[in-house]
Scaffold this motif. Structure first.
Motif, PDB file in Angstrom:
ATOM      1  N   CYS A  19       0.831  -1.205   0.000  1.00 14.81           N
ATOM      2  CA  CYS A  19       0.000   0.000   0.000  1.00 14.81           C
ATOM      3  C   CYS A  19       0.865   1.254   0.000  1.00 14.81           C
ATOM      4  O   CYS A  19       2.070   1.197   0.245  1.00 14.81           O
ATOM      5  CB  CYS A  19      -0.905   0.031   1.235  1.00 14.81           C
ATOM      6  N   THR A  20       0.219   2.379  -0.230  1.00 12.04           N
ATOM      7  CA  THR A  20       0.858   3.690  -0.110  1.00 12.04           C
ATOM      8  C   THR A  20       0.250   4.397   1.091  1.00 12.04           C
ATOM      9  O   THR A  20      -0.974   4.359   1.289  1.00 12.04           O
ATOM     10  CB  THR A  20       0.620   4.530  -1.378  1.00 12.04           C
ATOM     11  N   TYR A  21       1.084   5.036   1.901  1.00  9.51           N
ATOM     12  CA  TYR A  21       0.617   5.716   3.113  1.00  9.51           C
ATOM     13  C   TYR A  21       1.051   7.171   3.112  1.00  9.51           C
ATOM     14  O   TYR A  21       2.194   7.494   2.765  1.00  9.51           O
ATOM     15  CB  TYR A  21       1.193   5.034   4.360  1.00  9.51           C
ATOM     16  N   THR A  22       0.141   8.080   3.495  1.00  8.11           N
ATOM     17  CA  THR A  22       0.495   9.490   3.734  1.00  8.11           C
ATOM     18  C   THR A  22      -0.314  10.001   4.913  1.00  8.11           C
ATOM     19  O   THR A  22      -1.355   9.442   5.277  1.00  8.11           O
ATOM     20  CB  THR A  22       0.201  10.406   2.522  1.00  8.11           C
ATOM     21  N   ARG A  23       0.158  11.079   5.491  1.00 13.12           N
ATOM     22  CA  ARG A  23      -0.559  11.750   6.579  1.00 13.12           C
ATOM     23  C   ARG A  23      -0.521  13.257   6.346  1.00 13.12           C
ATOM     24  O   ARG A  23       0.535  13.816   6.075  1.00 13.12           O
ATOM     25  CB  ARG A  23       0.070  11.428   7.938  1.00 13.12           C
ATOM     26  N   TYR A  24      -1.672  13.903   6.430  1.00 15.39           N
ATOM     27  CA  TYR A  24      -1.756  15.365   6.403  1.00 15.39           C
ATOM     28  C   TYR A  24      -2.377  15.780   7.731  1.00 15.39           C
ATOM     29  O   TYR A  24      -3.584  15.676   7.917  1.00 15.39           O
ATOM     30  CB  TYR A  24      -2.608  15.857   5.232  1.00 15.39           C
ATOM     31  N   ALA A  25      -1.532  16.203   8.679  1.00 14.53           N
ATOM     32  CA  ALA A  25      -1.975  16.527  10.043  1.00 14.53           C
ATOM     33  C   ALA A  25      -2.666  15.306  10.643  1.00 14.53           C
ATOM     34  O   ALA A  25      -2.028  14.283  10.839  1.00 14.53           O
ATOM     35  CB  ALA A  25      -2.869  17.755  10.039  1.00 14.53           C
ATOM     36  N   ASP A  26      -3.986  15.385  10.881  1.00 12.61           N
ATOM     37  CA  ASP A  26      -4.685  14.250  11.499  1.00 12.61           C
ATOM     38  C   ASP A  26      -5.367  13.340  10.481  1.00 12.61           C
ATOM     39  O   ASP A  26      -6.043  12.384  10.853  1.00 12.61           O
ATOM     40  CB  ASP A  26      -5.714  14.762  12.506  1.00 12.61           C
ATOM     41  N   ASP A  27      -5.212  13.639   9.185  1.00 11.26           N
ATOM     42  CA  ASP A  27      -5.813  12.815   8.120  1.00 11.26           C
ATOM     43  C   ASP A  27      -4.817  11.775   7.627  1.00 11.26           C
ATOM     44  O   ASP A  27      -3.770  12.121   7.062  1.00 11.26           O
ATOM     45  CB  ASP A  27      -6.257  13.692   6.940  1.00 11.26           C
TER      46      ASP A  27
END
Length: 602
Positions: free
Chosen positions: A195-203
């Motif tokens: 999978c691909t994972y990212t985080r934008y603040a709490d998202d």
């Protein structure tokens, strides 16, 4: 003397006093702000409604605290930049929030065109990060390893009620520091599961093109095919990192439905939702027809409850919305151009503007030309504005109508310039589109040919405006030479005017005027640089004579227009002879008066 980096200085600090010196504040002032003033006196607290219901508490620091927190944030950002350059694996590509060169666009683009997109929200992201966690991280982290007294003081600067508050300038960078461990573990989990994972603040977002979504991250119930439960491994890693999942905001999105990441659609291309585009279009339509538009916004009543009410929207608010859509569209067009193999059967005509760009142009023609807040002056290039603004400031006593006092009492120009395109420091990053008002209006970096295009564009959109015309004129300042005469000819043929270049000004139509550069005695041509005295031009710059040619100039032999404007005129304005500009400034003042009279006596 050896210059120590910010990180080195921070690690060397061993007391609150040394931290105060690093943050450029007196030790006694730092102590007073942190330990004498009460928290209630340091913050203003209020609540705002969330998009999906409920309230979000904002704790806004008072100016002194906010200034201190901003300094701390800047120092920590400098430390992070140093760490990313010197420590392998510290770049944290998964984090896209509050980081230079990253945005919701970079976050969403990673998940474009996927079979599955899973969105997860972290509950109470900032408040979950306590002073104790911040202090412990700064002491124990291998890259920081700060003295306990310094770490304690930083935690006190950053926190309200022992928690990271919404509204603090240093909350974003500190939250990224604390969540870095979470990013490391979830990135590893995503990689192991394909999978691909990212985080934008709490998202948090996971995506994949695998036929079956990995059960370690999320799985369906045996009885309900579309009811998803987060995997034990994922929830365990999040809880172990000190965060909590908000189950109400967990959702799996399939390729067959609309997939969104941080508010952007990512099915085939990164795009703004149709509903948002339609809403912005309606706002622009109302503005150009009625001169105003209304937006629905939650307002707090006397009983403390929030109700949606219609309030008048601002032009800056709408400008931001249009700019947001344009930036998203620009990313798509740039990415298609660079990587066409990623967009099979998706193409566009570069010569044909997308629908939003035409809408954006119409908005700008209305707000900057048809109904500007201040008179607008359009020059042939960026350097012309430097000359005119300096001329006004040096001759302000002679031409008082060209200056005003701003809200702080400072003397500023009473008019504005049309801003031309400028090179962006991060132009190589496609997620930071390089555009300006002039670029969107189709006149790029200026020049007589582009001024002619501007005339056509304004005349075309002007016909669509139904709102009353504004109180301020628009003035095109045009060189009185061969190039400038092409603008005179174009304006003359379009609006049945006979422009010779000898007039002080010519009203073209509506509120648009042309002011030719005044001719000198016995001269048939006169560019704006000719208004400077021969004695000043002969001074040269650093031993090099000036060359005002529009062609490429050999900078080893000559100083060009940009050198003349920014390195000579702007820096030596008080010592120059500005008498040659008096006729031009006088003609601009006459335009102001002429337009005022036309409104009073239509």
């Amino acid at each position: 003397m050896l210059q120590h980096s910010t990180l080195q200085r921070l690690k060397a600090a061993s007391s609150r006093a040394s931290l105060a010196a690093l943050l450029d504040i007196k030790h006694k002032d730092l102590t007073y702000l942190l330990y004498v003033k009460t928290e209630a006196d340091r913050y203003n607290s209020f609540s705002i409604p969330k998009k999906r219901g409920g309230l979000r508490t904002i704790n806004s620091p008072i100016p002194q605290i906010k200034s201190l927190q901003r300094k701390l944030a800047d120092k920590l950002e400098e430390c992070l930049e140093e760490i990313s350059k010197t420590s392998i694996g510290k770049q944290n590509p998964a984090s896209h929030g509050f980081r230079v060169g990253k945005s919701i666009l970079t976050n969403a683009s990673v998940h474009r065109n996927r079979r599955y997109v899973l969105n997860i929200d972290l509950k109470d992201f900032f408040p979950t990060i306590t002073g104790k966690r911040i202090r412990g991280f700064l002491i124990k982290d291998r890259d920081f390893g700060l003295h306990k007294d310094v770490a304690t003081a930083i935690a006190h600067i950053a926190c309200f009620d022992n928690r990271l508050p919404q509204g603090s300038p240093c909350s974003p960078v500190i939250s990224n520091l604390i969540a870095g461990v979470l990013d490391l573990h979830l990135s590893r989990l995503a990689k192991n599961c394909g999978c691909t994972y990212t985080r934008y603040a709490d998202d948090i977002t996971f995506s994949t093109n695998q036929k079956n979504f990995p059960s370690e991250i999320a799985h369906t119930d045996a009885k309900e095919q579309h009811h998803w439960t987060l995997g034990a491994q994922l929830t365990g890693l999040i809880n172990k990192a000190g965060f909590e999942i908000n189950p109400l905001k967990t959702r799996m999105q399939y390729r067959t439905s609309r997939q969104e990441v941080t508010g952007l659609v990512v099915n085939k291309k990164v795009n703004v939702t149709t509903e948002y585009r339609k809403l912005v279009r309606a706002y622009v339509f109302a503005l150009i027809n009625d001169g105003r538009f209304t937006v629905r916004t939650p307002l707090k009543g006397d009983d403390g409850s929030f109700d949606l009410k219609e309030v008048e929207g601002s032009r800056s608010q709408l400008h931001g919305m249009l700019g947001y859509i344009h930036s998203v569209d620009s990313v798509f067009r740039t990415d298609v151009k660079k990587n066409p193999y990623n967009y099979v059967a998706q193409s566009f005509d570069e010569k044909k503007p997308v629908a939003n760009l035409a809408l954006y142009r119409r908005f700008l023609f209305f707000t900057r030309f048809y109904s500007p807040d201040y008179p607008l002056i359009v020059c042939e290039g960026k350097t012309d504005g430097v000359y005119i603004s300096n001329a006004v400031h040096q001759c302000k006593d002679m031409f008082p109508s060209l200056i005003r006092n701003d809200q702080d009492g400072r003397i500023v120009l009473s008019f504005q310039f049309l801003k031309y395109a400028r090179k962006h420091k991060k132009k190589d990053q496609i997620y930071l589109p390089n555009y300006s008002t002039a670029t969107i209006l189709g006149c790029a970096s200026g020049g007589d040919g582009n001024l002619a295009k501007l005339l056509e564009g304004y005349a075309k959109d002007r016909a669509k405006f139904r709102a009353p015309i504004g109180q301020n004129p628009v003035i095109l300042i045009v060189d009185n030479d061969g190039g400038g005469r092409t603008v005179f000819k174009k304006a003359g043929s379009m609006f049945k005017k006979n422009i010779t270049g000898k007039e002080p000004f010519v009203k073209i139509f509506a509120n648009l005027y042309i002011v030719p550069i005044p001719l000198k005695e016995d001269n048939e041509d006169c560019a704006i640089e000719n208004l400077f005295s021969a004695a000043d031009i002969q001074k040269g710059l650093d031993g090099k004579p000036f060359n005002f040619s529009n062609k490429d100039v050999d900078r080893t032999q000559f100083a060009d227009k940009a050198n003349f404007a920014y390195d000579f005129v702007a820096k030596q304005a008080a010592d120059l002879d500005w008498s040659g500009f008096h006729p031009l400034l006088r003609n601009i003042c006459e335009v102001f008066e002429d337009y005022k009279n036309s409104l009073e006596h239509p």
